[in-house]
Design a protein around this motif. Structure first.
Motif, PDB file in Angstrom:
ATOM      1  N   ARG A 497      80.613  40.117   8.172  1.00 23.48           N
ATOM      2  CA  ARG A 497      80.801  41.524   7.812  1.00 23.48           C
ATOM      3  C   ARG A 497      80.148  42.418   8.863  1.00 23.48           C
ATOM      4  O   ARG A 497      78.917  42.396   9.037  1.00 23.48           O
ATOM      5  N   CYS A 500      78.495  46.738   7.306  1.00 20.23           N
ATOM      6  CA  CYS A 500      77.403  46.988   6.358  1.00 20.23           C
ATOM      7  C   CYS A 500      76.894  48.423   6.427  1.00 20.23           C
ATOM      8  O   CYS A 500      76.457  48.986   5.423  1.00 20.23           O
ATOM      9  N   ASN A 503      78.226  50.925   3.813  1.00 20.97           N
ATOM     10  CA  ASN A 503      77.989  50.698   2.386  1.00 20.97           C
ATOM     11  C   ASN A 503      77.674  52.020   1.693  1.00 20.97           C
ATOM     12  O   ASN A 503      76.751  52.738   2.098  1.00 20.97           O
ATOM     13  N   TRP A 512      69.517  47.312   5.379  1.00 16.71           N
ATOM     14  CA  TRP A 512      70.802  47.188   4.694  1.00 16.71           C
ATOM     15  C   TRP A 512      71.985  47.366   5.635  1.00 16.71           C
ATOM     16  O   TRP A 512      73.097  46.909   5.352  1.00 16.71           O
ATOM     17  N   TRP A 513      71.810  48.055   6.759  1.00 11.47           N
ATOM     18  CA  TRP A 513      72.933  48.350   7.644  1.00 11.47           C
ATOM     19  C   TRP A 513      73.241  47.213   8.619  1.00 11.47           C
ATOM     20  O   TRP A 513      74.246  47.246   9.323  1.00 11.47           O
ATOM     21  N   ASP A 515      74.650  43.930  10.191  1.00  8.01           N
ATOM     22  CA  ASP A 515      75.800  43.074   9.914  1.00  8.01           C
ATOM     23  C   ASP A 515      75.346  41.657   9.610  1.00  8.01           C
ATOM     24  O   ASP A 515      74.364  41.165  10.187  1.00  8.01           O
ATOM     25  N   TRP A 519      78.172  38.875   3.907  1.00  5.16           N
ATOM     26  CA  TRP A 519      77.628  39.761   2.872  1.00  5.16           C
ATOM     27  C   TRP A 519      76.860  40.913   3.495  1.00  5.16           C
ATOM     28  O   TRP A 519      76.513  40.895   4.675  1.00  5.16           O
ATOM     29  N   CYS A 520      76.617  41.907   2.654  1.00  3.94           N
ATOM     30  CA  CYS A 520      75.732  43.021   2.970  1.00  3.94           C
ATOM     31  C   CYS A 520      74.800  43.206   1.781  1.00  3.94           C
ATOM     32  O   CYS A 520      75.178  42.909   0.637  1.00  3.94           O
ATOM     33  N   THR A 523      76.091  44.346  -2.391  1.00  8.70           N
ATOM     34  CA  THR A 523      77.544  44.166  -2.444  1.00  8.70           C
ATOM     35  C   THR A 523      77.917  42.989  -3.329  1.00  8.70           C
ATOM     36  O   THR A 523      77.122  42.067  -3.544  1.00  8.70           O
ATOM     37  N   TRP A 710      83.827  47.584  -1.446  1.00 11.64           N
ATOM     38  CA  TRP A 710      82.529  47.791  -2.096  1.00 11.64           C
ATOM     39  C   TRP A 710      82.621  47.685  -3.615  1.00 11.64           C
ATOM     40  O   TRP A 710      81.659  47.267  -4.244  1.00 11.64           O
TER      41      TRP A 710
END
Length: 816
Positions: A497, A500, A503, A512-513, A515, A519-520, A523, A710
């Motif tokens: 992903r 991210c 999101n 959280w940002w 990649d 997954w992120c 999510t 999302w």
């Protein structure tokens, strides 16, 4: 508008059924025989979650499970360790003044888990577009977690006159590339140290090839810390003198302090603001650097002089705690070993170049053992004098396990003898097993008479482990999953992903940002749906699941071996959910006549795949970050988890690097977090689009993919939220604010089969994570799952748990 297909209502020609193929029954909770994961998700950093995902493809499984057990047994699982006792006090050091102040720190307490099954009705003349059968081949978080690329050590003893090895614990070498036998009279410690030096030399080789001076400097620093850590000791501060930065402490007989011995903070006790990734501020534990020295020491009491004003405070449990080397020889020896290891790595580059010229081949074709051995240790000929340097060499193996006929005869093979070892038949040995992960698993499964039916595969893979693994796998590596059916390649799939930062849950803490592989943070991950009709057949089918990982060293996709994880006591893994659904030809025709696809499964039936881009892995992926060596600069929770894993290296290993999880302890920190959220979140146009109504309020068909990838509710969801709460739907509450934390990571709930609607067109799962009453969210991104448990077979539900491997303890060896 309504999207009711103008076909006469027809009942499904056969009763909906389900089948589950998986791992050993011992892997499942509550004495269940098997499980099926309905949805994989990852929690947000210190925030909740409210999402809606499609479960319509699992309709036959819901029916079959209800008829088998008379009820649905659901599990919710979040892989967390926090509880009500996770609070502690640490010291915050100002990065401007160097002054320290106490800071209350907590990792949070857990989540309140709620989940509802939501059923949409089927119109009188609407064709049933649900599948008729569900066949699960990998069951996700229970039974579907696979370690990849393992290198492991097995202890044993020579037996049968030195011609065989009796392992202390049984093992199965069927996936091994090689399994070398080494003497280890004192246990695995010597080989573990040799693995560490081998890995560090590999990294030095890599840095030398890249001409990465900053990376080489960081490597030296990280290696020095790792080497000295087992030889550091705490001192007990008795009182301090703030005005001249002096403290007094006591020490025990294990320490032989001398004047000018360096003093360090216990890294887990002190955090400070630091910049990483160029422009991102983190609260992180202080680097492992000298902060003072021993001035004098005698009779168990020492005087210490610190270099800045962050002194231990006796009235605050004497934090930050201070550590010193046990004697004056430790750092000179460690520095000499660092220098020799780095030089050995540099020399490999030269020897590989020479070998390439002599063999007239490309660098990638040079045999690995020629240029970079797995293990290194100081040779017996090295001088005791550090001034002359330390010579490193690969330890000599006594022999190896013969793996020649492993495919034909399983774990029991005929092996050659080692006659020269007969006189030393009782020697303790260690077998170093190396796996180059290509094949992850293989599954045989049965399909009914397909006729004109269509078959769709749901494929959801998330990668985990990163702190000290090769290529930071599985969380950050670029992986390609190669799915084969009945001897032919079906698809190469990537789940990486790179979105991210988009999101909508963008005001969370942590990284959280960044990649990630599949997954992120914050999510749900339903994965990819793929039409595999042309790859399967009625009756017996064989599916293979293989793996290739992008190597930053060779710049190619390769089979994976986790040398770093072996050296650093870490592990890379994949959590795999894989289910096959069978649709009638009538259902597929109806889906293709709709104005649009309403789910990922329907997208696959109409277009071949729900995410065509996932079937085209990049030929040269952009790495999310350069390889970070041992002390990865990440937020606290994961660094803490990594240090816990490393803590098993020896009894003296300290728990350390327990950073503060971005506590907004100052206006500057709060402003930073707010500005980060604005910068990293979706644009105004994206938010406006996400808030558009889902369509006519009378719509019966739910468009699950309108809010992909999302699937978030509760943030400007407009008509979408209205459709969820519509009186037309039937709702079954699965979980209601169930507390999930370390002592209750798995929660269970049952639903009486009679509560299921008699019929439905679609079914979705609304999943919510909220703050527990009177507590705080867990602060970290945790792997999680919600699904079904099964206890017995029935006419409609067939369970096929795997048989345990017949591992062996006795193995013969080939001559070295």
């Amino acid at each position: 508008a309504l999207d009711c297909i103008a076909f006469s209502r027809s009942l499904q020609a056969e009763k909906p059924t389900g089948a589950v193929y998986g791992e050993e029954a011992s892997l499942y909770p509550d004495s269940s025989q098997q499980s099926v994961e309905l949805v994989r998700f990852v929690t947000a950093y210190r925030m909740g979650l409210d999402v809606l995902v499609d479960l319509t493809p699992y309709s036959p499984l819901l029916r079959a499970a209800a008829s088998a057990d008379g009820q649905l047994t659901l599990y919710g699982m979040i892989d967390t360790w926090v509880n009500n006792e996770s609070a502690t006090t640490i010291m915050y050091m100002s990065n401007e003044t160097g002054q320290c102040s106490p800071l209350n720190h907590s990792d949070g307490h857990g989540w309140a888990l709620s989940a509802d099954l939501i059923f949409w009705p089927r119109e009188e003349k609407e064709v049933d577009t649900r599948p008729t059968k569900s066949i699960t081949l990998a069951s996700g978080i229970f039974g579907g977690v696979y370690s990849i690329g393992e290198v492991s050590i097995h202890e044993g003893t020579l037996v049968e006159g030195g011609s065989a090895v009796q392992l202390n614990e049984a093992a199965d070498f069927k996936h091994a590339v090689d399994a070398a036998v080494y003497p280890c009279p004192d246990g695995t410690g010597q080989l573990e140290s040799a693995a560490f030096l081998g890995y560090m030399a590999r990294q030095a080789n890599f840095m030398a090839k890249k001409k990465d001076k900053a990376g080489m400097k960081q490597l030296r620093s990280d290696m020095l810390e790792e080497l000295v850590w087992d030889h550091m000791a705490l001192v007990s501060v008795t009182h301090e003198e703030q005005k001249n930065n002096t403290v007094w402490a006591t020490y025990d007989s294990s320490i032989s302090p001398t004047e000018d011995l360096p003093v360090f903070f216990m890294p887990s006790d002190v955090i400070t603001d630091q910049i990483i990734d160029g422009d991102v501020w983190y609260n992180m534990s202080v680097p492992f650097k000298k902060v003072g020295r021993v001035v004098e020491a005698q009779n168990g009491v020492m005087k210490l002089k610190l270099d800045h004003p962050c002194l231990p405070q006796v009235n605050n449990s004497a934090k930050p705690q201070l550590i010193i080397p046990k004697d004056a020889s430790i750092f000179p020896q460690a520095r000499a070993l660092v220098a020799s290891t780095v030089q050995t790595g540099r020399d490999w580059s030269l020897s590989a170049k020479r070998a390439r010229l002599e063999m007239n081949v490309s660098l990638n074709e040079i045999p690995e053992t020629l240029s970079m051995p797995l293990l290194l240790e100081p040779s017996s000929s090295s001088s005791v004098s550090l001034a002359s340097g330390i010579t490193l060499a690969a330890p000599a193996a006594m022999g190896s396990i013969d793996l020649g006929d492993k495919a034909a005869s399983g774990p029991h093979h005929r092996m050659a003898a080692l006659p020269q070892l007969k006189s030393n038949a009782s020697s303790k040995v260690c077998v170093v097993e190396r796996k180059r992960q290509g094949s992850v698993f293989q599954r045989e499964f049965d399909l009914p008479d397909l006729g004109e039916s269509h078959v769709v595969m749901q494929f959801a893979v998330t990668g985990h482990g990163w702190a000290s693994t090769e290529e930071q796998c599985g969380e950050y590596c670029h992986a390609v999953y190669q799915v084969g059916l009945n001897g032919k390649s079906t698809a190469n799939i990537t789940e990486f992903r790179d979105d991210c930062e988009d999101n909508p849950i963008s005001d969370q803490y942590g990284t959280w940002w960044e990649d990630r592989n599949g997954w992120c943070p914050g999510t749900v991950e339903p994965g990819v749906f793929l039409d595999i009709t042309n790859s399967v057949k009625s009756g017996l089918n064989v599916m293979t699941f293989d793996l290739a990982v992008w190597s930053s060293m060779t710049e190619a996709y390769e089979q994976y071996t986790d040398y770093a994880g072996f050296a650093m006591h870490d592990a890379a893994s994949l959590t795999i959910g894989l289910t096959v659904f069978v649709y009638s030809d009538e259902a597929v025709k109806a889906i293709r006549l709709q104005d649009q696809a309403y789910s990922a499964a329907e997208m696959a039936l109409r277009d071949g795949s729900s995410r065509p881009e996932a079937l085209h892995p990049p030929s040269h992926p952009v790495q999310p970050k350069d390889i970070v060596l041992m002390e990865n600069h990440r937020d606290v929770g994961e660094v803490h988890a990594a240090s816990q894993a490393r803590g098993h290296r020896s009894k003296g290993w300290f728990e350390r690097h327990h950073n503060n999880p971005f506590e907004p302890h100052s206006p500057q920190r709060r402003n930073f977090m707010q500005s980060t959220a604005k910068a990293k979140g979706p644009s105004a146009a994206q938010r406006k689009a996400s808030e558009a109504p889902a369509g006519d309020e009378k719509r019966i068909r739910m468009d699950f993919e309108k809010r992909a990838p999302w699937y978030v509710l509760g943030r400007g969801t407009g008509g979408f939220k209205h459709a969820v709460d519509s009186e037309e739907t039937s709702k079954l509450k699965a979980f209601k604010k169930r507390l999930v934390q370390g002592e209750s990571r798995v929660v269970l709930e049952t639903i009486n089969a009679k509560r299921l609607p008699s019929d439905w067109s679609q079914v979705g799962l609304r999943l919510r994570l909220t703050r527990p009453d009177g507590m705080d969210y867990d602060h970290w991104d945790r792997q999680a799952s919600l699904g079904l448990l099964f206890n017995k077979d029935s006419a409609d539900l067939q369970l096929h748990p795997a048989v345990a491997n017949q591992d062996a303890r006795s193995w013969k060896m080939n001559l070295a």
